[in-house]
Design a protein around this motif. Sequence first.
Motif, PDB file in Angstrom:
ATOM      1  N   UNK A 253      42.582  42.902  31.904  1.00 36.04           N
ATOM      2  CA  UNK A 253      42.568  41.447  31.736  1.00 36.04           C
ATOM      3  C   UNK A 253      42.072  40.768  33.009  1.00 36.04           C
ATOM      4  N   UNK A 254      42.548  41.229  34.167  1.00 38.30           N
ATOM      5  CA  UNK A 254      42.078  40.670  35.448  1.00 38.30           C
ATOM      6  C   UNK A 254      40.560  40.879  35.593  1.00 38.30           C
ATOM      7  N   UNK A 255      40.108  42.087  35.270  1.00 41.26           N
ATOM      8  CA  UNK A 255      38.680  42.390  35.365  1.00 41.26           C
ATOM      9  C   UNK A 255      37.865  41.487  34.437  1.00 41.26           C
ATOM     10  N   UNK A 256      38.380  41.221  33.220  1.00 41.19           N
ATOM     11  CA  UNK A 256      37.672  40.359  32.270  1.00 41.19           C
ATOM     12  C   UNK A 256      37.577  38.933  32.808  1.00 41.19           C
ATOM     13  N   UNK A 257      38.599  38.455  33.510  1.00 44.77           N
ATOM     14  CA  UNK A 257      38.532  37.122  34.122  1.00 44.77           C
ATOM     15  C   UNK A 257      37.386  37.069  35.123  1.00 44.77           C
ATOM     16  N   UNK A 258      37.306  38.077  35.981  1.00 50.20           N
ATOM     17  CA  UNK A 258      36.253  38.120  37.000  1.00 50.20           C
ATOM     18  C   UNK A 258      34.887  38.283  36.351  1.00 50.20           C
ATOM     19  N   UNK A 259      34.789  39.190  35.403  1.00 52.72           N
ATOM     20  CA  UNK A 259      33.512  39.481  34.738  1.00 52.72           C
ATOM     21  C   UNK A 259      32.945  38.262  34.021  1.00 52.72           C
ATOM     22  N   UNK A 260      33.810  37.515  33.337  1.00 50.00           N
ATOM     23  CA  UNK A 260      33.351  36.386  32.516  1.00 50.00           C
ATOM     24  C   UNK A 260      33.408  35.055  33.248  1.00 50.00           C
ATOM     25  N   UNK A 261      34.118  35.008  34.387  1.00 54.45           N
ATOM     26  CA  UNK A 261      34.297  33.752  35.098  1.00 54.45           C
ATOM     27  C   UNK A 261      35.156  32.774  34.330  1.00 54.45           C
ATOM     28  N   UNK A 262      36.115  33.295  33.563  1.00 52.28           N
ATOM     29  CA  UNK A 262      36.988  32.455  32.745  1.00 52.28           C
ATOM     30  C   UNK A 262      38.450  32.775  33.028  1.00 52.28           C
ATOM     31  N   UNK A 263      39.304  31.781  32.805  1.00 53.51           N
ATOM     32  CA  UNK A 263      40.741  32.020  32.902  1.00 53.51           C
ATOM     33  C   UNK A 263      41.153  32.959  31.784  1.00 53.51           C
ATOM     34  N   UNK A 264      42.159  33.789  32.053  1.00 54.86           N
ATOM     35  CA  UNK A 264      42.690  34.714  31.051  1.00 54.86           C
ATOM     36  C   UNK A 264      44.193  34.550  30.972  1.00 54.86           C
ATOM     37  N   UNK A 265      44.673  34.341  29.754  1.00 52.64           N
ATOM     38  CA  UNK A 265      46.104  34.327  29.485  1.00 52.64           C
ATOM     39  C   UNK A 265      46.385  35.627  28.742  1.00 52.64           C
ATOM     40  N   UNK A 266      47.134  36.508  29.396  1.00 51.23           N
ATOM     41  CA  UNK A 266      47.416  37.850  28.871  1.00 51.23           C
ATOM     42  C   UNK A 266      48.870  37.866  28.408  1.00 51.23           C
ATOM     43  N   UNK A 267      49.095  37.965  27.097  1.00 52.32           N
ATOM     44  CA  UNK A 267      50.446  37.827  26.530  1.00 52.32           C
ATOM     45  C   UNK A 267      50.913  39.122  25.889  1.00 52.32           C
ATOM     46  N   UNK A 268      52.104  39.562  26.278  1.00 51.76           N
ATOM     47  CA  UNK A 268      52.665  40.775  25.699  1.00 51.76           C
ATOM     48  C   UNK A 268      54.071  40.507  25.190  1.00 51.76           C
ATOM     49  N   UNK A 269      54.392  41.115  24.071  1.00 50.41           N
ATOM     50  CA  UNK A 269      55.745  40.966  23.534  1.00 50.41           C
ATOM     51  C   UNK A 269      56.745  41.851  24.265  1.00 50.41           C
ATOM     52  N   UNK A 270      56.286  42.921  24.897  1.00 48.79           N
ATOM     53  CA  UNK A 270      57.206  43.839  25.574  1.00 48.79           C
ATOM     54  C   UNK A 270      56.737  44.268  26.959  1.00 48.79           C
ATOM     55  N   UNK A 271      55.470  44.075  27.262  1.00 48.09           N
ATOM     56  CA  UNK A 271      54.953  44.477  28.569  1.00 48.09           C
ATOM     57  C   UNK A 271      54.947  43.304  29.519  1.00 48.09           C
ATOM     58  N   UNK A 272      54.051  43.315  30.469  1.00 53.04           N
ATOM     59  CA  UNK A 272      53.937  42.202  31.396  1.00 53.04           C
ATOM     60  C   UNK A 272      52.974  41.170  30.821  1.00 53.04           C
ATOM     61  N   UNK A 273      53.222  39.898  31.134  1.00 56.07           N
ATOM     62  CA  UNK A 273      52.344  38.812  30.720  1.00 56.07           C
ATOM     63  C   UNK A 273      51.871  38.094  31.978  1.00 56.07           C
ATOM     64  N   UNK A 274      50.619  37.606  31.962  1.00 55.38           N
ATOM     65  CA  UNK A 274      50.068  36.951  33.137  1.00 55.38           C
ATOM     66  C   UNK A 274      49.101  35.844  32.762  1.00 55.38           C
TER      67      UNK A 274
END
Length: 173
Positions: free
Chosen positions: A81-102
């Motif tokens: 998810x972090x890499x996709x933010x950098x690659x696309x130049x867009x904010x990323x909201x990464x949501x998990x029901x049981x893992x980490x969310x950022x």
Amino acid sequence: MAVRRDSPGVVNLLGREYTPGDDSPVVDLGQAKAGLAICFDVAFDDVIREDVDDGAQVFMFQTNNADFRGTDENLQQREIARMRAIETGRSVVNLSTTGTSQIFSPDGTLRQTVPFDEAGLMVADVELRDGRTAGIVLGPWVQGLALWGTLLGLAVLAVRVRPRAIGSTAPRP
């Protein structure tokens, strides 16, 4: 004796219960267009590129990491998810029901997080962006060059390192 989950066995079920759709993975939220992807999809460049091509200004990735407890899979998804933010130049909201969310800024900076296996809430204004980055435009070309360069290198290596015939009278170098 402890029971260990067999995560690769779960991955093998992917093709049986899911059918890819043909709708755009971008949702118009009124004031913004959000590119969507679910857990496993974030690893595929074509899904992310389609979101960008369809006007995504921010990304929202949803996942359920419950089948991968005890593994580093949720950390791997966080870094993708972090890499996709950098690659696309867009904010990323990464949501998990049981893992980490950022929430990541377009440069990959971590803005907020909810730890693994904890309920929580994140509220933030995220930067919206349009356009295509070099990562999106050049990515397929770099991948193609890497693939063909590797294949060419292996072919050259195969030709140069052929085993000599037994009983060859050619001098050794």
